[in-house]
Design an enzyme around this catalytic site. Structure first.
Site, mmCIF file in Angstrom:
data_model
loop_
_atom_site.group_PDB
_atom_site.id
_atom_site.type_symbol
_atom_site.label_atom_id
_atom_site.label_comp_id
_atom_site.label_asym_id
_atom_site.label_seq_id
_atom_site.Cartn_x
_atom_site.Cartn_y
_atom_site.Cartn_z
ATOM 1 N N ASP A 51 1.040 -1.674 -0.194
ATOM 2 C CA ASP A 51 -0.034 0.151 -0.119
ATOM 3 C C ASP A 51 1.139 0.858 0.322
ATOM 4 O O ASP A 51 1.588 1.478 0.841
ATOM 5 C CB ASP A 51 -0.731 0.092 1.343
ATOM 6 C CG ASP A 51 -1.689 1.471 1.514
ATOM 7 O OD1 ASP A 51 -1.384 1.987 0.941
ATOM 8 O OD2 ASP A 51 -2.611 0.901 1.471
ATOM 9 N N ASP A 97 -7.845 4.422 -9.041
ATOM 10 C CA ASP A 97 -9.241 4.448 -8.869
ATOM 11 C C ASP A 97 -10.651 5.557 -8.365
ATOM 12 O O ASP A 97 -10.277 6.006 -7.729
ATOM 13 C CB ASP A 97 -9.642 3.116 -8.074
ATOM 14 C CG ASP A 97 -8.719 2.423 -8.403
ATOM 15 O OD1 ASP A 97 -8.502 1.860 -9.284
ATOM 16 O OD2 ASP A 97 -7.976 1.603 -7.592
ATOM 17 N N LYS A 118 -19.162 5.978 -7.135
ATOM 18 C CA LYS A 118 -20.276 5.676 -5.855
ATOM 19 C C LYS A 118 -20.068 6.942 -4.673
ATOM 20 O O LYS A 118 -19.327 6.511 -3.892
ATOM 21 C CB LYS A 118 -20.680 4.547 -5.206
ATOM 22 C CG LYS A 118 -20.805 3.270 -6.161
ATOM 23 C CD LYS A 118 -22.137 1.980 -5.784
ATOM 24 C CE LYS A 118 -22.370 1.066 -6.952
ATOM 25 N NZ LYS A 118 -21.991 -0.525 -6.488
ATOM 26 N N THR A 176 -1.800 5.701 -21.134
ATOM 27 C CA THR A 176 -2.198 4.055 -20.977
ATOM 28 C C THR A 176 -3.085 3.190 -21.364
ATOM 29 O O THR A 176 -4.576 4.406 -21.849
ATOM 30 C CB THR A 176 -1.893 3.922 -19.524
ATOM 31 O OG1 THR A 176 -3.521 4.379 -18.701
ATOM 32 C CG2 THR A 176 -0.018 4.481 -19.070
ATOM 33 N N PHE A 179 -5.452 2.180 -19.730
ATOM 34 C CA PHE A 179 -7.125 3.061 -18.496
ATOM 35 C C PHE A 179 -6.789 4.556 -19.252
ATOM 36 O O PHE A 179 -8.390 4.491 -19.605
ATOM 37 C CB PHE A 179 -6.781 3.643 -17.141
ATOM 38 C CG PHE A 179 -6.397 2.057 -16.359
ATOM 39 C CD1 PHE A 179 -7.540 1.677 -15.562
ATOM 40 C CD2 PHE A 179 -5.110 1.822 -16.270
ATOM 41 C CE1 PHE A 179 -7.841 0.472 -14.506
ATOM 42 C CE2 PHE A 179 -4.994 0.484 -15.478
ATOM 43 C CZ PHE A 179 -6.668 -0.155 -14.487
ATOM 44 N N GLU A 180 -7.012 5.206 -20.225
ATOM 45 C CA GLU A 180 -6.512 6.041 -20.618
ATOM 46 C C GLU A 180 -7.074 6.033 -21.994
ATOM 47 O O GLU A 180 -8.614 6.757 -22.401
ATOM 48 C CB GLU A 180 -5.377 7.224 -20.954
ATOM 49 C CG GLU A 180 -5.636 8.418 -21.530
ATOM 50 C CD GLU A 180 -4.545 9.306 -22.230
ATOM 51 O OE1 GLU A 180 -3.788 9.740 -21.162
ATOM 52 O OE2 GLU A 180 -4.941 10.558 -21.927
HETATM 53 C C1 SAM Z 1 -7.204 2.666 -12.171
HETATM 54 S S1 SAM Z 1 -5.579 2.424 -11.716
HETATM 55 C C2 SAM Z 1 -4.458 3.226 -13.243
HETATM 56 C C3 SAM Z 1 -3.305 2.479 -13.116
HETATM 57 C C4 SAM Z 1 -2.150 2.948 -13.729
HETATM 58 N N1 SAM Z 1 -1.931 3.687 -12.725
HETATM 59 C C5 SAM Z 1 -1.885 3.261 -15.015
HETATM 60 O O1 SAM Z 1 -2.533 4.572 -15.500
HETATM 61 O O2 SAM Z 1 -2.525 2.708 -15.945
HETATM 62 C C6 SAM Z 1 -5.218 2.076 -10.140
HETATM 63 C C7 SAM Z 1 -4.184 1.375 -9.501
HETATM 64 O O3 SAM Z 1 -4.496 1.650 -8.386
HETATM 65 C C8 SAM Z 1 -3.739 0.782 -7.350
HETATM 66 N N2 SAM Z 1 -4.114 1.083 -6.473
HETATM 67 C C9 SAM Z 1 -4.802 1.775 -5.865
HETATM 68 N N3 SAM Z 1 -4.592 1.971 -4.331
HETATM 69 C C10 SAM Z 1 -2.991 2.053 -4.526
HETATM 70 C C11 SAM Z 1 -2.368 1.969 -3.100
HETATM 71 N N4 SAM Z 1 -3.346 2.598 -1.864
HETATM 72 N N5 SAM Z 1 -1.138 1.383 -3.132
HETATM 73 C C12 SAM Z 1 -0.833 0.701 -4.383
HETATM 74 N N6 SAM Z 1 -1.703 0.701 -5.673
HETATM 75 C C13 SAM Z 1 -2.820 0.989 -5.430
HETATM 76 C C14 SAM Z 1 -4.731 -0.437 -7.769
HETATM 77 O O4 SAM Z 1 -3.882 -1.516 -7.890
HETATM 78 C C15 SAM Z 1 -4.596 -0.257 -9.125
HETATM 79 O O5 SAM Z 1 -3.816 -1.176 -10.340
#
Ligand code: SAM
Length: 239
Positions: free
Chosen positions: A110, A133, A137, A218, A220-221
């Site tokens: 984390d 993320d 909601k 990326t 996601f984008e």
């Molecule tokens: C929607 S994805 C975006 C991935 C990447 N940054 C991209 O732009 O393609 C969000 C990522 O953040 C990670 N994540 C969320 N909270 C986190 C935390 N507190 N520590 C480490 N990773 C985290 C999730 O596992 C997920 O893979």
């Protein structure tokens, strides 16, 4: 390498099992000990990277696309990626080996805990948070990683003039973060040198920055683009 979360209650992720490809599994087994680590004390970046280059942190790197792009483009920069999702870690490990990248290290944990417990104050030249993320909601908004407490932590960890770069495809989250940044006097926009207040409410996108060279488009984008979402970059400097 075990993932041992602390007992903090509200987290910005839910750990899902997630399918691993054979390549990712192999990479996790063989390459984790080489390029990933589980800190137990304050991290010494000079020792970790064997140089004193600046360190850019990528929080929640997903499958590592942004790090892979930037680590090749900026060999004189060290990259630390923190991610909890194991298949993504596996993907980045594979690329590190395939491309022979020497300037990337990974922590699978984390990011909030890691910053709090093991990353020294004023040690990061940049913090990147790309497409965190959005927790759509309302009852989940408390899980959004970007909030005042987290920003206070970021302020401590950035060097003077260090960069904070947030990008999102979810406009309501981006506007919320823009407002949050505007309330923090220590942050100024890296592009304009001004505080990044939303001046013209009828043009919600007007104060966002263009995508800079260190951030690729990326997965996601691209998904956001298919859903006709915009992209919102906020690039700030610590004063
Ligand atoms: C929607 S994805 C975006 C991935 C990447 N940054 C991209 O732009 O393609 C969000 C990522 O953040 C990670 N994540 C969320 N909270 C986190 C935390 N507190 N520590 C480490 N990773 C985290 C999730 O596992 C997920 O893979």
């Amino acid at each position: 390498m075990k993932f041992e979360p602390t007992d903090r209650q509200i987290r910005s992720f839910v750990l899902r099992k997630g399918k691993m490809t054979t390549g990712q599994k192999k990479a996790v087994e063989e390459l984790m000990p080489l390029f990933a680590f589980n800190p137990t004390t304050w991290i010494d970046f000079n020792q970790l990277f064997e140089n004193n280059n600046p360190v850019w942190l990528d929080i929640g790197f997903g499958n590592g696309e942004s790090i892979i792009h930037a680590a090749q483009k900026y060999p004189e920069v060290n990259f630390l990626g923190i991610e909890v999702h194991l298949p993504g870690v596996g993907h980045l490990l594979m690329s590190i080996q395939e491309l022979g990248l020497t300037n990337v290290r990974i922590i699978r944990n984390d990011a909030v805990d890691m910053l709090t417990l093991f990353i020294k104050d004023e040690s990061l030249a940049a913090i990147h948070i790309f497409f965190p993320d959005p927790w759509h909601k309302k009852r989940h908004h408390k899980r959004r990683i970007m909030n005042q407490n987290f920003l206070d932590l970021i302020q401590k960890k950035l060097t003077k003039d260090g960069r904070l770069h947030y990008a999102s495809d979810w406009e309501p989250y981006a506007l919320e973060v823009q407002e949050l940044f505007a309330k923090n006097n220590w942050l100024v926009s890296q592009t304009t040198g001004q505080k990044n207040e939303q001046t013209d409410k009828s043009q919600p996108n007007s104060n966002f920055a263009p995508r800079p060279e260190w951030r690729p488009v990326t997965k996601f984008e691209r998904r956001g683009q298919r859903l006709e979402h915009g992209t919102y970059d906020l690039i700030m400097r610590k004063t």
